[in-house]
Design a protein around this motif. Structure first.
Motif, short mmCIF file in Angstrom:
data_model
loop_
_atom_site.label_atom_id
_atom_site.label_comp_id
_atom_site.label_asym_id
_atom_site.label_seq_id
_atom_site.Cartn_x
_atom_site.Cartn_y
_atom_site.Cartn_z
N ALA A 329 0.83 -1.20 0.00
CA ALA A 329 0.00 0.00 0.00
C ALA A 329 0.86 1.26 0.00
CB ALA A 329 -0.93 -0.01 1.21
N ALA A 330 1.99 1.21 0.71
CA ALA A 330 2.89 2.37 0.73
C ALA A 330 3.42 2.67 -0.66
CB ALA A 330 4.04 2.12 1.70
N VAL A 331 3.81 1.62 -1.40
CA VAL A 331 4.28 1.80 -2.78
C VAL A 331 3.16 2.36 -3.65
CG1 VAL A 331 5.02 0.56 -4.85
CG2 VAL A 331 6.11 0.08 -2.66
N MET A 332 1.96 1.85 -3.47
CA MET A 332 0.82 2.32 -4.24
C MET A 332 0.58 3.82 -4.02
SD MET A 332 -3.20 1.18 -4.06
CE MET A 332 -2.71 -0.45 -3.48
N VAL A 333 0.66 4.24 -2.77
CA VAL A 333 0.45 5.65 -2.43
C VAL A 333 1.50 6.53 -3.13
CG1 VAL A 333 0.58 7.34 -0.57
CG2 VAL A 333 -0.70 5.22 -0.23
N VAL A 334 2.76 6.15 -2.99
CA VAL A 334 3.85 6.94 -3.59
C VAL A 334 3.71 6.98 -5.11
CG1 VAL A 334 6.34 7.08 -3.94
CG2 VAL A 334 5.43 6.52 -1.67
N ALA A 335 3.43 5.83 -5.73
CA ALA A 335 3.32 5.77 -7.19
C ALA A 335 2.17 6.62 -7.70
CB ALA A 335 3.15 4.32 -7.64
N GLU A 336 0.99 6.50 -7.08
CA GLU A 336 -0.17 7.24 -7.55
C GLU A 336 0.04 8.75 -7.41
OE1 GLU A 336 -4.01 6.02 -6.31
OE2 GLU A 336 -3.61 3.89 -6.56
N LEU A 337 0.56 9.17 -6.27
CA LEU A 337 0.79 10.61 -6.07
C LEU A 337 1.84 11.13 -7.05
CD1 LEU A 337 0.79 10.82 -2.17
CD2 LEU A 337 -0.99 11.60 -3.72
N THR A 338 2.90 10.37 -7.27
CA THR A 338 3.95 10.78 -8.20
C THR A 338 3.40 10.91 -9.62
OG1 THR A 338 5.65 9.70 -6.86
CG2 THR A 338 6.22 10.22 -9.14
N TYR A 339 2.66 9.91 -10.07
CA TYR A 339 2.10 9.95 -11.43
C TYR A 339 1.13 11.11 -11.58
CZ TYR A 339 3.96 5.16 -11.88
OH TYR A 339 4.77 4.06 -11.93
N ALA A 340 0.31 11.36 -10.57
CA ALA A 340 -0.68 12.45 -10.65
C ALA A 340 0.00 13.81 -10.71
CB ALA A 340 -1.63 12.39 -9.47
N TRP A 341 1.03 14.00 -9.87
CA TRP A 341 1.73 15.29 -9.86
C TRP A 341 2.44 15.55 -11.19
CZ3 TRP A 341 -0.46 15.03 -5.29
CH2 TRP A 341 -0.52 16.17 -4.49
N ILE A 342 3.02 14.48 -11.76
CA ILE A 342 3.70 14.64 -13.05
C ILE A 342 2.68 14.96 -14.14
CG2 ILE A 342 4.99 13.41 -14.84
CD1 ILE A 342 6.41 11.87 -12.60
N ALA A 343 1.54 14.26 -14.15
CA ALA A 343 0.52 14.48 -15.18
C ALA A 343 -0.08 15.88 -15.07
CB ALA A 343 -0.57 13.42 -15.07
N ASP A 344 -0.41 16.32 -13.87
CA ASP A 344 -1.01 17.64 -13.69
C ASP A 344 0.01 18.76 -13.90
OD1 ASP A 344 -3.48 16.67 -13.18
OD2 ASP A 344 -3.63 17.38 -11.12
N GLY A 345 1.28 18.50 -13.57
CA GLY A 345 2.30 19.54 -13.61
C GLY A 345 3.07 19.57 -14.92
N PRO A 346 4.23 18.93 -14.99
CA PRO A 346 5.06 19.00 -16.21
C PRO A 346 4.33 18.56 -17.48
CG PRO A 346 6.31 18.06 -14.40
CD PRO A 346 4.89 18.18 -13.91
N LEU A 347 3.42 17.59 -17.38
CA LEU A 347 2.71 17.12 -18.58
C LEU A 347 1.45 17.93 -18.87
CD1 LEU A 347 3.05 13.23 -18.14
CD2 LEU A 347 4.39 14.76 -19.59
N ASN A 348 1.15 18.91 -18.02
CA ASN A 348 0.03 19.84 -18.25
C ASN A 348 -1.30 19.13 -18.49
OD1 ASN A 348 -0.94 22.47 -18.35
ND2 ASN A 348 -0.82 22.55 -20.59
N GLY A 349 -1.57 18.12 -17.69
CA GLY A 349 -2.86 17.44 -17.75
C GLY A 349 -2.92 16.21 -18.63
N LYS A 350 -1.83 15.84 -19.28
CA LYS A 350 -1.83 14.62 -20.10
C LYS A 350 -1.68 13.40 -19.20
CE LYS A 350 -0.09 16.55 -24.44
NZ LYS A 350 0.93 16.43 -25.51
N ARG A 351 -2.55 12.43 -19.39
CA ARG A 351 -2.56 11.23 -18.53
C ARG A 351 -1.81 10.06 -19.13
NH1 ARG A 351 -3.93 14.58 -14.68
NH2 ARG A 351 -5.75 15.81 -15.30
N TRP A 352 -1.83 9.95 -20.46
CA TRP A 352 -1.37 8.70 -21.08
C TRP A 352 0.12 8.41 -20.88
CZ3 TRP A 352 2.30 8.40 -24.87
CH2 TRP A 352 2.62 9.55 -25.57
N PRO A 353 1.03 9.41 -20.83
CA PRO A 353 2.44 9.02 -20.67
C PRO A 353 2.74 8.30 -19.36
CG PRO A 353 2.27 11.27 -21.53
CD PRO A 353 0.91 10.86 -21.09
N VAL A 354 2.18 8.78 -18.24
CA VAL A 354 2.44 8.11 -16.97
C VAL A 354 1.70 6.77 -16.90
CG1 VAL A 354 3.03 10.16 -15.63
CG2 VAL A 354 0.63 9.51 -15.87
N MET A 355 0.53 6.69 -17.53
CA MET A 355 -0.18 5.42 -17.57
C MET A 355 0.62 4.38 -18.35
SD MET A 355 -4.09 6.80 -18.19
CE MET A 355 -4.85 5.17 -18.16
#
Length: 504
Positions: A329-355
Protein backbone atom coordinates in the motif's frame (compact mmCIF):
# COMPACT_ATOMS: atom_id res chain seq x y z
CA UNK A 1 -12.46 39.02 -9.27
CA UNK A 2 -8.79 39.88 -9.49
CA UNK A 3 -8.12 37.21 -12.08
CA UNK A 4 -10.23 36.38 -15.11
CA UNK A 5 -10.92 32.68 -15.62
CA UNK A 6 -10.35 31.89 -19.26
CA UNK A 7 -12.56 29.57 -21.33
CA UNK A 8 -11.32 26.05 -21.92
CA UNK A 9 -10.85 24.13 -25.15
CA UNK A 10 -9.31 20.74 -25.86
CA UNK A 11 -5.79 19.79 -26.85
CA UNK A 12 -4.80 17.02 -29.23
CA UNK A 13 -5.17 14.35 -26.55
CA UNK A 14 -8.73 15.28 -25.65
CA UNK A 15 -7.68 16.98 -22.42
CA UNK A 16 -9.00 20.44 -21.58
CA UNK A 17 -6.71 23.45 -21.53
CA UNK A 18 -6.94 27.23 -21.97
CA UNK A 19 -6.71 28.77 -25.45
CA UNK A 20 -3.16 29.35 -26.65
CA UNK A 21 -3.33 33.12 -26.43
CA UNK A 22 -4.34 33.06 -22.75
CA UNK A 23 -1.75 30.62 -21.37
CA UNK A 24 0.74 32.46 -19.16
CA UNK A 25 4.01 30.93 -18.08
CA UNK A 26 3.30 28.80 -15.03
CA UNK A 27 5.26 29.66 -11.87
CA UNK A 28 7.31 26.80 -10.45
CA UNK A 29 5.18 26.81 -7.29
CA UNK A 30 2.12 25.72 -9.28
CA UNK A 31 3.81 22.37 -9.99
CA UNK A 32 3.89 21.73 -6.25
CA UNK A 33 0.25 22.72 -5.68
CA UNK A 34 -2.05 24.27 -8.26
CA UNK A 35 -3.53 27.05 -6.09
CA UNK A 36 -0.22 28.92 -5.84
CA UNK A 37 -0.74 30.61 -9.23
CA UNK A 38 -4.41 31.54 -8.72
CA UNK A 39 -6.07 34.72 -7.49
CA UNK A 40 -6.59 35.18 -3.71
CA UNK A 41 -10.34 34.66 -4.16
CA UNK A 42 -9.93 31.40 -6.07
CA UNK A 43 -7.21 30.20 -3.72
CA UNK A 44 -9.49 30.78 -0.71
CA UNK A 45 -12.39 29.05 -2.47
CA UNK A 46 -10.30 25.98 -3.30
CA UNK A 47 -8.95 25.81 0.24
CA UNK A 48 -12.49 25.66 1.63
CA UNK A 49 -13.58 23.13 -0.99
CA UNK A 50 -10.57 20.90 -0.32
CA UNK A 51 -11.02 21.16 3.45
CA UNK A 52 -14.66 20.16 3.17
CA UNK A 53 -15.27 17.86 0.23
CA UNK A 54 -11.80 16.37 -0.27
CA UNK A 55 -11.30 15.67 3.43
CA UNK A 56 -14.58 13.86 3.93
CA UNK A 57 -14.51 11.95 0.66
CA UNK A 58 -11.03 10.70 1.62
CA UNK A 59 -12.27 9.70 5.08
CA UNK A 60 -15.25 7.95 3.51
CA UNK A 61 -13.05 5.98 1.11
CA UNK A 62 -10.72 5.19 4.00
CA UNK A 63 -13.51 3.54 5.99
CA UNK A 64 -14.86 1.74 2.91
CA UNK A 65 -11.48 0.26 2.08
CA UNK A 66 -10.80 -0.47 5.76
CA UNK A 67 -13.73 -2.88 5.69
CA UNK A 68 -12.44 -4.63 2.57
CA UNK A 69 -8.90 -4.93 3.95
CA UNK A 70 -10.18 -6.07 7.33
CA UNK A 71 -11.74 -9.19 5.82
CA UNK A 72 -8.33 -10.21 4.45
CA UNK A 73 -6.64 -9.59 7.80
CA UNK A 74 -9.41 -11.28 9.79
CA UNK A 75 -9.18 -14.35 7.54
CA UNK A 76 -5.46 -14.89 8.24
CA UNK A 77 -5.92 -13.99 11.93
CA UNK A 78 -8.37 -16.60 13.14
CA UNK A 79 -11.62 -16.18 11.18
CA UNK A 80 -10.72 -19.04 8.85
CA UNK A 81 -10.38 -21.46 11.75
CA UNK A 82 -13.32 -20.14 13.83
CA UNK A 83 -15.78 -20.34 10.94
CA UNK A 84 -14.20 -23.53 9.58
CA UNK A 85 -13.74 -21.95 6.14
CA UNK A 86 -12.69 -24.66 3.70
CA UNK A 87 -11.37 -24.67 0.14
CA UNK A 88 -12.27 -21.52 -1.74
CA UNK A 89 -14.93 -20.23 0.66
CA UNK A 90 -12.85 -17.09 1.20
CA UNK A 91 -13.07 -16.43 -2.56
CA UNK A 92 -16.84 -17.01 -2.48
CA UNK A 93 -17.23 -14.42 0.29
CA UNK A 94 -15.22 -11.92 -1.74
CA UNK A 95 -17.20 -12.74 -4.87
CA UNK A 96 -20.55 -12.14 -3.16
CA UNK A 97 -19.31 -8.73 -2.02
CA UNK A 98 -18.30 -8.05 -5.63
CA UNK A 99 -21.71 -9.17 -6.95
CA UNK A 100 -23.44 -6.73 -4.60
CA UNK A 101 -21.02 -4.02 -5.66
CA UNK A 102 -21.65 -4.66 -9.37
CA UNK A 103 -25.43 -4.60 -8.95
CA UNK A 104 -25.36 -1.31 -7.04
CA UNK A 105 -22.85 0.83 -8.95
CA UNK A 106 -24.62 2.07 -12.07
CA UNK A 107 -28.05 2.59 -10.39
CA UNK A 108 -26.35 4.50 -7.58
CA UNK A 109 -24.54 6.90 -9.93
CA UNK A 110 -27.77 7.49 -11.84
CA UNK A 111 -29.48 8.27 -8.53
CA UNK A 112 -26.85 10.98 -8.00
CA UNK A 113 -28.22 12.84 -11.02
CA UNK A 114 -31.55 13.09 -9.15
CA UNK A 115 -30.75 13.09 -5.40
CA UNK A 116 -28.27 15.32 -3.60
CA UNK A 117 -24.89 13.61 -3.04
CA UNK A 118 -24.85 15.11 0.49
CA UNK A 119 -27.85 12.89 1.31
CA UNK A 120 -27.26 9.79 -0.77
CA UNK A 121 -23.56 9.14 -0.13
CA UNK A 122 -23.61 9.56 3.70
CA UNK A 123 -26.68 7.30 3.85
CA UNK A 124 -24.71 4.58 2.07
CA UNK A 125 -21.84 5.11 4.53
CA UNK A 126 -24.16 4.63 7.50
CA UNK A 127 -25.58 1.40 6.08
CA UNK A 128 -22.23 -0.26 5.38
CA UNK A 129 -20.80 0.89 8.73
CA UNK A 130 -23.62 -0.81 10.65
CA UNK A 131 -23.37 -3.98 8.55
CA UNK A 132 -19.60 -4.10 9.12
CA UNK A 133 -20.11 -4.05 12.88
CA UNK A 134 -22.60 -6.92 12.47
CA UNK A 135 -19.82 -9.00 10.86
CA UNK A 136 -18.27 -9.49 14.30
CA UNK A 137 -21.29 -11.65 15.26
CA UNK A 138 -21.21 -14.13 12.37
CA UNK A 139 -21.01 -17.77 13.42
CA UNK A 140 -21.19 -19.47 10.01
CA UNK A 141 -19.91 -18.98 6.50
CA UNK A 142 -23.46 -18.51 5.17
CA UNK A 143 -24.01 -15.54 7.51
CA UNK A 144 -20.74 -14.06 6.29
CA UNK A 145 -21.85 -14.54 2.67
CA UNK A 146 -25.12 -12.64 3.27
CA UNK A 147 -23.44 -9.73 5.05
CA UNK A 148 -20.72 -9.41 2.44
CA UNK A 149 -23.31 -9.18 -0.35
CA UNK A 150 -25.26 -6.36 1.34
CA UNK A 151 -22.08 -4.52 2.36
CA UNK A 152 -20.97 -4.60 -1.28
CA UNK A 153 -24.38 -3.30 -2.37
CA UNK A 154 -24.13 -0.36 0.05
CA UNK A 155 -20.52 0.47 -0.80
CA UNK A 156 -21.13 0.34 -4.56
CA UNK A 157 -22.15 3.96 -5.00
CA UNK A 158 -19.35 5.63 -3.09
CA UNK A 159 -16.27 5.51 -5.34
CA UNK A 160 -17.89 6.29 -8.72
CA UNK A 161 -20.14 8.86 -7.03
CA UNK A 162 -17.20 10.73 -5.55
CA UNK A 163 -15.26 10.61 -8.83
CA UNK A 164 -18.31 12.14 -10.52
CA UNK A 165 -18.45 14.86 -7.83
CA UNK A 166 -14.75 15.69 -8.12
CA UNK A 167 -15.11 15.99 -11.88
CA UNK A 168 -17.96 18.44 -11.32
CA UNK A 169 -15.87 20.86 -9.21
CA UNK A 170 -12.23 20.71 -10.34
CA UNK A 171 -10.43 21.64 -13.55
CA UNK A 172 -7.69 20.05 -15.64
CA UNK A 173 -4.68 20.95 -13.51
CA UNK A 174 -6.60 20.27 -10.28
CA UNK A 175 -8.51 17.05 -10.87
CA UNK A 176 -5.62 14.60 -11.15
CA UNK A 177 -3.96 15.37 -7.82
CA UNK A 178 -7.21 15.44 -5.89
CA UNK A 179 -8.62 12.28 -7.47
CA UNK A 180 -5.43 10.41 -6.63
CA UNK A 181 -5.31 11.81 -3.07
CA UNK A 182 -8.85 10.47 -2.73
CA UNK A 183 -7.87 7.10 -4.22
CA UNK A 184 -4.75 6.58 -2.10
CA UNK A 185 -6.80 6.99 1.08
CA UNK A 186 -7.94 3.45 0.31
CA UNK A 187 -4.33 2.26 0.21
CA UNK A 188 -3.71 3.98 3.54
CA UNK A 189 -6.68 2.06 4.93
CA UNK A 190 -5.05 -1.18 3.81
CA UNK A 191 -1.92 -0.25 5.74
CA UNK A 192 -3.91 0.85 8.77
CA UNK A 193 -5.92 -2.37 8.79
CA UNK A 194 -2.76 -4.45 9.17
CA UNK A 195 -1.58 -2.34 12.10
CA UNK A 196 -5.08 -2.30 13.61
CA UNK A 197 -5.27 -6.10 13.45
CA UNK A 198 -1.93 -6.33 15.22
CA UNK A 199 -3.19 -3.94 17.91
CA UNK A 200 -6.56 -5.63 18.55
CA UNK A 201 -5.12 -9.13 18.77
CA UNK A 202 -4.42 -8.29 22.40
CA UNK A 203 -8.15 -7.71 22.96
CA UNK A 204 -8.91 -11.33 22.11
CA UNK A 205 -11.06 -12.83 24.85
CA UNK A 206 -12.38 -9.47 26.11
CA UNK A 207 -16.18 -9.43 26.41
CA UNK A 208 -16.27 -12.85 24.78
CA UNK A 209 -14.91 -11.67 21.42
CA UNK A 210 -11.92 -13.00 19.48
CA UNK A 211 -9.25 -10.67 18.08
CA UNK A 212 -10.64 -10.72 14.53
CA UNK A 213 -14.11 -9.85 15.88
CA UNK A 214 -12.69 -6.80 17.65
CA UNK A 215 -11.29 -5.74 14.28
CA UNK A 216 -14.80 -5.29 12.84
CA UNK A 217 -16.03 -3.59 16.03
CA UNK A 218 -13.24 -1.03 15.87
CA UNK A 219 -13.95 -0.59 12.17
CA UNK A 220 -17.50 0.47 13.05
CA UNK A 221 -16.33 2.78 15.83
CA UNK A 222 -14.16 4.61 13.28
CA UNK A 223 -16.74 4.58 10.48
CA UNK A 224 -19.94 5.84 12.12
CA UNK A 225 -18.68 9.36 13.06
CA UNK A 226 -17.34 9.83 9.52
CA UNK A 227 -20.69 8.82 8.02
CA UNK A 228 -22.68 11.22 10.22
CA UNK A 229 -20.28 14.13 9.60
CA UNK A 230 -20.51 13.66 5.83
CA UNK A 231 -24.15 14.81 5.87
CA UNK A 232 -22.85 18.28 6.78
CA UNK A 233 -19.59 18.51 4.82
CA UNK A 234 -20.27 17.04 1.36
CA UNK A 235 -21.17 19.95 -0.94
CA UNK A 236 -23.44 18.42 -3.61
CA UNK A 237 -22.75 19.99 -7.06
CA UNK A 238 -21.79 23.59 -7.98
CA UNK A 239 -25.29 24.58 -9.17
CA UNK A 240 -27.24 23.28 -6.16
CA UNK A 241 -24.90 23.09 -3.16
CA UNK A 242 -26.12 24.41 0.18
CA UNK A 243 -23.08 23.51 2.29
CA UNK A 244 -22.40 25.95 5.12
CA UNK A 245 -18.75 26.76 4.33
CA UNK A 246 -19.35 28.16 0.82
CA UNK A 247 -20.88 31.66 0.59
CA UNK A 248 -22.59 33.42 -2.33
CA UNK A 249 -19.32 34.69 -3.77
CA UNK A 250 -17.91 31.15 -3.64
CA UNK A 251 -20.93 29.79 -5.51
CA UNK A 252 -20.65 32.49 -8.18
CA UNK A 253 -16.98 31.63 -8.61
CA UNK A 254 -17.82 27.92 -8.80
CA UNK A 255 -20.33 28.57 -11.60
CA UNK A 256 -17.76 30.66 -13.47
CA UNK A 257 -15.14 27.95 -13.09
CA UNK A 258 -17.27 25.07 -14.39
CA UNK A 259 -18.23 27.13 -17.45
CA UNK A 260 -14.54 27.74 -18.15
CA UNK A 261 -13.81 24.00 -17.78
CA UNK A 262 -16.53 23.10 -20.29
CA UNK A 263 -18.44 21.06 -17.70
CA UNK A 264 -22.03 20.55 -18.85
CA UNK A 265 -24.94 20.97 -16.43
CA UNK A 266 -27.69 18.45 -15.81
CA UNK A 267 -30.05 17.77 -18.67
CA UNK A 268 -31.67 14.53 -17.55
CA UNK A 269 -31.85 11.18 -19.33
CA UNK A 270 -33.98 10.61 -22.40
CA UNK A 271 -34.05 8.15 -25.27
CA UNK A 272 -32.16 10.64 -27.40
CA UNK A 273 -29.59 11.17 -24.66
CA UNK A 274 -28.99 7.43 -24.23
CA UNK A 275 -28.77 6.99 -28.00
CA UNK A 276 -26.12 9.70 -28.11
CA UNK A 277 -24.12 8.20 -25.21
CA UNK A 278 -24.09 4.69 -26.64
CA UNK A 279 -23.16 5.91 -30.11
CA UNK A 280 -19.89 7.45 -28.87
CA UNK A 281 -16.70 5.50 -28.24
CA UNK A 282 -16.30 6.70 -24.62
CA UNK A 283 -18.64 4.16 -23.02
CA UNK A 284 -17.15 1.28 -25.01
CA UNK A 285 -13.40 1.94 -24.86
CA UNK A 286 -12.70 3.47 -21.44
CA UNK A 287 -14.20 0.41 -19.66
CA UNK A 288 -11.75 -1.83 -21.56
CA UNK A 289 -9.01 -0.33 -19.41
CA UNK A 290 -10.96 -1.50 -16.35
CA UNK A 291 -11.44 -5.00 -17.75
CA UNK A 292 -7.79 -5.63 -18.51
CA UNK A 293 -6.25 -3.19 -16.01
CA UNK A 294 -7.83 -5.03 -13.09
CA UNK A 295 -6.41 -8.32 -14.30
CA UNK A 296 -3.01 -6.74 -14.92
CA UNK A 297 -2.83 -5.44 -11.35
CA UNK A 298 -4.43 -8.34 -9.49
CA UNK A 299 -6.26 -5.68 -7.49
CA UNK A 300 -7.73 -6.90 -4.22
CA UNK A 301 -5.81 -10.19 -4.18
CA UNK A 302 -3.78 -10.80 -0.98
CA UNK A 303 -0.86 -12.49 -2.78
CA UNK A 304 1.78 -11.37 -0.33
CA UNK A 305 -0.18 -12.23 2.83
CA UNK A 306 -0.97 -15.73 1.55
CA UNK A 307 2.67 -16.26 0.57
CA UNK A 308 3.80 -15.27 4.07
CA UNK A 309 1.11 -17.40 5.77
CA UNK A 310 2.18 -20.51 3.82
CA UNK A 311 5.90 -19.94 4.24
CA UNK A 312 7.63 -22.64 6.28
CA UNK A 313 11.25 -21.49 6.15
CA UNK A 314 11.17 -19.06 7.75
CA UNK A 315 7.76 -19.20 9.40
CA UNK A 316 6.36 -15.72 9.91
CA UNK A 317 4.45 -14.55 12.97
CA UNK A 318 0.84 -13.35 12.82
CA UNK A 319 1.99 -9.76 13.31
CA UNK A 320 4.46 -10.07 10.42
CA UNK A 321 1.80 -11.59 8.14
CA UNK A 322 -0.43 -8.57 8.83
CA UNK A 323 2.26 -5.88 8.78
CA UNK A 324 4.62 -6.78 5.92
CA UNK A 325 1.96 -6.53 3.16
CA UNK A 326 1.30 -2.92 4.19
CA UNK A 327 4.44 -2.04 2.23
CA UNK A 328 2.44 -2.74 -0.94
CA UNK A 329 0.00 0.00 0.00
CA UNK A 330 2.89 2.37 0.73
CA UNK A 331 4.28 1.80 -2.78
CA UNK A 332 0.82 2.32 -4.24
CA UNK A 333 0.45 5.65 -2.43
CA UNK A 334 3.85 6.94 -3.59
CA UNK A 335 3.32 5.77 -7.19
CA UNK A 336 -0.17 7.24 -7.55
CA UNK A 337 0.79 10.61 -6.07
CA UNK A 338 3.95 10.78 -8.20
CA UNK A 339 2.10 9.95 -11.43
CA UNK A 340 -0.68 12.45 -10.65
CA UNK A 341 1.73 15.29 -9.86
CA UNK A 342 3.70 14.64 -13.05
CA UNK A 343 0.52 14.48 -15.18
CA UNK A 344 -1.01 17.64 -13.69
CA UNK A 345 2.30 19.54 -13.61
CA UNK A 346 5.06 19.00 -16.21
CA UNK A 347 2.71 17.12 -18.58
CA UNK A 348 0.03 19.84 -18.25
CA UNK A 349 -2.86 17.44 -17.75
CA UNK A 350 -1.83 14.62 -20.10
CA UNK A 351 -2.56 11.23 -18.53
CA UNK A 352 -1.37 8.70 -21.08
CA UNK A 353 2.44 9.02 -20.67
CA UNK A 354 2.44 8.11 -16.97
CA UNK A 355 -0.18 5.42 -17.57
CA UNK A 356 2.04 3.91 -20.26
CA UNK A 357 5.03 3.94 -17.90
CA UNK A 358 3.07 2.17 -15.13
CA UNK A 359 1.66 -0.41 -17.56
CA UNK A 360 5.09 -1.16 -19.02
CA UNK A 361 6.58 -1.94 -15.59
CA UNK A 362 3.82 -4.38 -14.70
CA UNK A 363 4.79 -7.43 -16.85
CA UNK A 364 8.34 -7.31 -15.49
CA UNK A 365 7.08 -8.21 -12.01
CA UNK A 366 4.51 -10.77 -13.16
CA UNK A 367 7.01 -12.61 -15.36
CA UNK A 368 9.42 -12.81 -12.42
CA UNK A 369 6.75 -14.32 -10.16
CA UNK A 370 5.77 -16.79 -12.87
CA UNK A 371 9.38 -17.97 -13.12
CA UNK A 372 9.26 -18.31 -9.29
CA UNK A 373 12.80 -19.67 -8.86
CA UNK A 374 14.25 -16.22 -8.32
CA UNK A 375 16.25 -14.63 -5.47
CA UNK A 376 14.10 -14.09 -2.39
CA UNK A 377 14.89 -10.36 -2.25
CA UNK A 378 13.65 -9.97 -5.81
CA UNK A 379 10.46 -11.93 -5.05
CA UNK A 380 9.73 -9.55 -2.19
CA UNK A 381 10.47 -6.56 -4.42
CA UNK A 382 8.01 -7.89 -7.04
CA UNK A 383 5.26 -8.52 -4.49
CA UNK A 384 5.68 -5.07 -2.97
CA UNK A 385 6.17 -3.02 -6.16
CA UNK A 386 3.64 -4.60 -8.53
CA UNK A 387 0.89 -2.57 -6.84
CA UNK A 388 2.15 0.60 -8.57
CA UNK A 389 0.10 -0.34 -11.62
CA UNK A 390 -3.12 0.21 -9.65
CA UNK A 391 -2.49 3.91 -10.42
CA UNK A 392 -4.16 3.13 -13.76
CA UNK A 393 -7.53 2.98 -11.97
CA UNK A 394 -7.83 6.65 -10.92
CA UNK A 395 -5.91 7.94 -13.96
CA UNK A 396 -8.32 6.19 -16.32
CA UNK A 397 -11.31 7.67 -14.47
CA UNK A 398 -9.74 11.14 -14.53
CA UNK A 399 -9.14 10.85 -18.28
CA UNK A 400 -12.76 9.76 -18.84
CA UNK A 401 -14.03 12.62 -16.63
CA UNK A 402 -12.19 15.11 -18.81
CA UNK A 403 -13.03 13.65 -22.22
CA UNK A 404 -16.75 13.39 -21.30
CA UNK A 405 -16.94 16.84 -19.70
CA UNK A 406 -19.33 18.23 -22.31
CA UNK A 407 -22.14 15.87 -21.22
CA UNK A 408 -23.03 15.59 -17.52
CA UNK A 409 -25.13 12.43 -17.81
CA UNK A 410 -22.59 10.68 -20.03
CA UNK A 411 -19.83 11.51 -17.56
CA UNK A 412 -21.80 10.04 -14.65
CA UNK A 413 -22.70 6.90 -16.60
CA UNK A 414 -19.24 6.27 -18.08
CA UNK A 415 -17.53 6.63 -14.68
CA UNK A 416 -20.00 4.17 -13.15
CA UNK A 417 -19.64 1.69 -16.02
CA UNK A 418 -15.83 1.78 -15.78
CA UNK A 419 -15.87 0.95 -12.10
CA UNK A 420 -18.63 -1.66 -12.50
CA UNK A 421 -16.74 -3.46 -15.26
CA UNK A 422 -13.59 -3.46 -13.16
CA UNK A 423 -15.32 -5.24 -10.29
CA UNK A 424 -17.27 -7.51 -12.63
CA UNK A 425 -14.09 -8.95 -14.09
CA UNK A 426 -12.57 -9.39 -10.62
CA UNK A 427 -15.62 -11.45 -9.57
CA UNK A 428 -14.93 -14.22 -12.05
CA UNK A 429 -11.15 -13.83 -12.18
CA UNK A 430 -10.69 -14.57 -8.49
CA UNK A 431 -12.73 -17.76 -8.85
CA UNK A 432 -10.98 -18.83 -12.05
CA UNK A 433 -7.33 -17.78 -11.77
CA UNK A 434 -6.80 -16.38 -8.24
CA UNK A 435 -8.11 -19.31 -6.20
CA UNK A 436 -6.86 -19.31 -2.62
CA UNK A 437 -6.08 -23.00 -3.03
CA UNK A 438 -3.66 -22.13 -5.89
CA UNK A 439 -1.61 -19.73 -3.77
CA UNK A 440 1.15 -18.78 -3.65
CA UNK A 441 2.29 -19.72 -7.18
CA UNK A 442 -0.97 -19.05 -9.10
CA UNK A 443 -0.04 -20.94 -12.25
CA UNK A 444 -3.13 -19.54 -14.01
CA UNK A 445 -3.11 -16.08 -12.45
CA UNK A 446 0.42 -14.97 -13.23
CA UNK A 447 0.30 -15.79 -16.99
CA UNK A 448 -3.10 -14.10 -17.30
CA UNK A 449 -1.76 -10.97 -15.60
CA UNK A 450 1.16 -10.89 -18.05
CA UNK A 451 -1.16 -11.10 -21.07
CA UNK A 452 -3.51 -8.46 -19.68
CA UNK A 453 -0.58 -6.11 -19.06
CA UNK A 454 0.32 -6.05 -22.75
CA UNK A 455 -3.33 -5.56 -23.74
CA UNK A 456 -3.50 -2.54 -21.41
CA UNK A 457 -0.56 -0.94 -23.23
CA UNK A 458 -2.47 -1.26 -26.51
CA UNK A 459 -5.65 0.22 -24.98
CA UNK A 460 -3.75 3.29 -23.76
CA UNK A 461 -2.59 4.00 -27.33
CA UNK A 462 -6.13 3.37 -28.62
CA UNK A 463 -7.73 5.86 -26.20
CA UNK A 464 -5.10 8.45 -27.02
CA UNK A 465 -5.74 8.02 -30.75
CA UNK A 466 -9.53 8.29 -30.39
CA UNK A 467 -9.33 11.27 -28.01
CA UNK A 468 -6.92 13.08 -30.33
CA UNK A 469 -9.14 12.44 -33.35
CA UNK A 470 -12.22 13.66 -31.48
CA UNK A 471 -10.42 16.82 -30.34
CA UNK A 472 -9.37 17.56 -33.92
CA UNK A 473 -12.96 17.10 -35.13
CA UNK A 474 -14.27 19.49 -32.45
CA UNK A 475 -11.61 22.04 -33.32
CA UNK A 476 -12.52 21.79 -37.01
CA UNK A 477 -16.20 22.33 -36.15
CA UNK A 478 -15.39 25.37 -34.02
CA UNK A 479 -13.21 26.85 -36.74
CA UNK A 480 -15.99 26.30 -39.29
CA UNK A 481 -18.56 27.98 -37.03
CA UNK A 482 -16.25 30.94 -36.44
CA UNK A 483 -15.53 31.20 -40.14
CA UNK A 484 -19.23 31.12 -41.04
CA UNK A 485 -20.13 33.71 -38.41
CA UNK A 486 -17.20 35.97 -39.23
CA UNK A 487 -15.86 35.87 -35.65
CA UNK A 488 -12.26 35.58 -36.78
CA UNK A 489 -11.04 37.55 -39.76
CA UNK A 490 -7.70 38.43 -41.22
CA UNK A 491 -7.96 41.93 -39.74
CA UNK A 492 -7.93 40.72 -36.17
CA UNK A 493 -6.04 37.45 -36.53
CA UNK A 494 -2.85 39.10 -35.32
CA UNK A 495 -4.52 39.93 -32.01
CA UNK A 496 -4.75 36.27 -31.04
CA UNK A 497 -1.39 35.14 -32.37
CA UNK A 498 1.14 33.78 -29.94
CA UNK A 499 4.04 36.15 -29.32
CA UNK A 500 7.41 34.87 -30.48
CA UNK A 501 9.13 32.90 -27.76
CA UNK A 502 5.93 32.37 -25.76
CA UNK A 503 4.82 28.83 -24.98
CA UNK A 504 1.47 27.55 -26.21
Amino acid sequence: MSKQIEPIVTNDDGDHQPPIQSVPKRPWKSYIWDTFDKSPEERKFLFKLDAGMLTFTCLGYFIRFLDQANLNNAFVSGMKEDLNMLGNQYNYAQTLWTVGYIIGEIPSNLVLTKIRPSIWIPTLELIWSVLTICTCRVTSVNQLYALRFFIGLAEAGFFPGVMYMLGSWYGKNELGKRSVIFHVSGALATMFSGYLMTAVIGLGGRLGHRGWQWLFIMDGVISLPVAVSSFFFLPDLPHNTRVFYLNKDDLALAEQRIKSFGRAKREGFSKEKLRKIFSRWHIWVFPLMAVFGGGASGVGQPFFAFYLKQSKNPKYTLAQINNYPTTQAAVMVVAELTYAWIADGPLNGKRWPVMLFAATLSPVFWISLLVWNIPEWWRWFCYITLQQVIALVPLNLIWANEVCSDDNEERALVVAVINTIQYAQSAWLQLLIWKQTDSPRYKKGFPTAIAFSFVVIGIIFLIRHLAKREAEQKKSQRDQIESDSGVVSSSNASEVAVEPGKSG
